[in-house]
Design a protein around this motif. Structure first.
Motif, PDB file in Angstrom:
ATOM      1  N   SER A  74       0.831  -1.211   0.000  1.00  0.00           N
ATOM      2  CA  SER A  74       0.000   0.000   0.000  1.00  0.00           C
ATOM      3  C   SER A  74       0.861   1.255   0.000  1.00  0.00           C
ATOM      4  N   SER A  75       1.872   1.277   0.876  1.00  0.00           N
ATOM      5  CA  SER A  75       2.764   2.443   0.927  1.00  0.00           C
ATOM      6  C   SER A  75       3.520   2.618  -0.383  1.00  0.00           C
ATOM      7  N   GLY A  76       4.034   1.516  -0.923  1.00  0.00           N
ATOM      8  CA  GLY A  76       4.763   1.584  -2.191  1.00  0.00           C
ATOM      9  C   GLY A  76       3.882   2.070  -3.330  1.00  0.00           C
ATOM     10  N   ALA A  77       2.642   1.592  -3.376  1.00  0.00           N
ATOM     11  CA  ALA A  77       1.722   1.993  -4.443  1.00  0.00           C
ATOM     12  C   ALA A  77       1.348   3.467  -4.354  1.00  0.00           C
ATOM     13  N   ARG A  78       1.313   3.999  -3.120  1.00  0.00           N
ATOM     14  CA  ARG A  78       0.996   5.427  -2.941  1.00  0.00           C
ATOM     15  C   ARG A  78       2.219   6.316  -3.137  1.00  0.00           C
ATOM     16  N   GLY A  79       3.385   5.712  -3.318  1.00  0.00           N
ATOM     17  CA  GLY A  79       4.600   6.498  -3.472  1.00  0.00           C
ATOM     18  C   GLY A  79       5.115   7.039  -2.156  1.00  0.00           C
ATOM     19  N   GLU A  80       4.789   6.359  -1.065  1.00  0.00           N
ATOM     20  CA  GLU A  80       5.193   6.795   0.275  1.00  0.00           C
ATOM     21  C   GLU A  80       6.175   5.799   0.882  1.00  0.00           C
ATOM     22  N   GLY A  81       6.820   6.223   1.951  1.00  0.00           N
ATOM     23  CA  GLY A  81       7.650   5.345   2.748  1.00  0.00           C
ATOM     24  C   GLY A  81       6.845   4.792   3.916  1.00  0.00           C
ATOM     25  N   ILE A  82       7.538   4.134   4.858  1.00  0.00           N
ATOM     26  CA  ILE A  82       6.873   3.612   6.051  1.00  0.00           C
ATOM     27  C   ILE A  82       7.636   4.035   7.300  1.00  0.00           C
ATOM     28  N   THR A  83       6.917   4.118   8.392  1.00  0.00           N
ATOM     29  CA  THR A  83       7.509   4.311   9.711  1.00  0.00           C
ATOM     30  C   THR A  83       6.823   3.345  10.663  1.00  0.00           C
ATOM     31  N   GLY A  84       7.287   3.285  11.877  1.00  0.00           N
ATOM     32  CA  GLY A  84       6.642   2.460  12.882  1.00  0.00           C
ATOM     33  C   GLY A  84       5.214   2.893  13.148  1.00  0.00           C
ATOM     34  N   ASP A  85       4.923   4.156  12.927  1.00  0.00           N
ATOM     35  CA  ASP A  85       3.566   4.657  13.126  1.00  0.00           C
ATOM     36  C   ASP A  85       2.592   4.091  12.093  1.00  0.00           C
ATOM     37  N   ASP A  86       3.116   3.590  10.975  1.00  0.00           N
ATOM     38  CA  ASP A  86       2.280   3.060   9.904  1.00  0.00           C
ATOM     39  C   ASP A  86       1.948   1.577  10.078  1.00  0.00           C
ATOM     40  N   ILE A  87       2.616   0.923  11.020  1.00  0.00           N
ATOM     41  CA  ILE A  87       2.496  -0.531  11.157  1.00  0.00           C
ATOM     42  C   ILE A  87       2.060  -0.883  12.572  1.00  0.00           C
ATOM     43  N   ALA A  88       1.009  -1.673  12.688  1.00  0.00           N
ATOM     44  CA  ALA A  88       0.495  -2.090  13.996  1.00  0.00           C
ATOM     45  C   ALA A  88       1.392  -3.147  14.631  1.00  0.00           C
ATOM     46  N   ARG A  89       1.405  -3.204  15.959  1.00  0.00           N
ATOM     47  CA  ARG A  89       2.200  -4.188  16.701  1.00  0.00           C
ATOM     48  C   ARG A  89       1.911  -5.608  16.214  1.00  0.00           C
ATOM     49  N   SER A  90       0.658  -5.980  16.064  1.00  0.00           N
ATOM     50  CA  SER A  90       0.317  -7.342  15.639  1.00  0.00           C
ATOM     51  C   SER A  90       0.839  -7.647  14.234  1.00  0.00           C
ATOM     52  N   THR A  91       0.971  -6.616  13.425  1.00  0.00           N
ATOM     53  CA  THR A  91       1.454  -6.791  12.062  1.00  0.00           C
ATOM     54  C   THR A  91       2.938  -7.131  12.034  1.00  0.00           C
ATOM     55  N   THR A  92       3.680  -6.731  13.054  1.00  0.00           N
ATOM     56  CA  THR A  92       5.100  -7.080  13.109  1.00  0.00           C
ATOM     57  C   THR A  92       5.353  -8.310  13.980  1.00  0.00           C
ATOM     58  N   ASP A  93       4.603  -8.477  15.065  1.00  0.00           N
ATOM     59  CA  ASP A  93       4.799  -9.636  15.943  1.00  0.00           C
ATOM     60  C   ASP A  93       4.482 -10.945  15.250  1.00  0.00           C
ATOM     61  N   ASN A  94       3.325 -11.024  14.612  1.00  0.00           N
ATOM     62  CA  ASN A  94       2.871 -12.272  14.003  1.00  0.00           C
ATOM     63  C   ASN A  94       3.885 -12.860  13.027  1.00  0.00           C
ATOM     64  N   PRO A  95       4.457 -12.074  12.127  1.00  0.00           N
ATOM     65  CA  PRO A  95       5.402 -12.674  11.188  1.00  0.00           C
ATOM     66  C   PRO A  95       6.840 -12.787  11.706  1.00  0.00           C
TER      67      PRO A  95
END
Length: 110
Positions: A49-70
């Motif tokens: 989603s971020s790549g398609a919008r031409g944006e970068g990512i930060t920790g504010d863009d990603i939920a805890r469960s989105t990083t813990d699970n994988p």
């Protein structure tokens, strides 16, 4: 920002671009691995989603469960996880250093 971020150029170099996931890229490998191991789909879709919008990512863009699970959690990259597979793919590519540093950093600091 919670953890080191990655710019749009970092995402694009991994294959998460405005035109979608680039064939044969780290992004394509991540997408395939997420489907196989049933982990990381939220993370991959957020990066897409971020790549398609031409944006970068930060920790504010990603939920805890989105990083813990994988496997990108507070204790680092989980052994034999989607996260460790992703890190191995990034090592092989040699072209995604900032994204490689960002994902574990975001996970640890969330």
């Amino acid at each position: 920002m919670s953890g080191r971020g990655a710019s749009h150029d970092d995402l694009a170099s991994a294959g998460f671009g405005i035109g979608g996931v680039k064939k044969g890229s780290v992004a394509a490998d991540m997408q395939s691995n997420a489907d196989i191991v049933r982990e990381g789909k939220g993370l991959v879709s957020g990066l897409q989603s971020s790549g398609a919008r031409g944006e970068g990512i930060t920790g504010d863009d990603i939920a805890r469960s989105t990083t813990d699970n994988p496997g990108f959690g507070r204790d680092g990259v989980g052994k034999n996880s989607f996260g460790s597979q992703t890190m191995n793919e990034m090592d092989k590519s040699g072209a995604v250093d900032q994204l490689k540093a960002s994902l574990p950093s975001i996970g640890v600091r969330k």
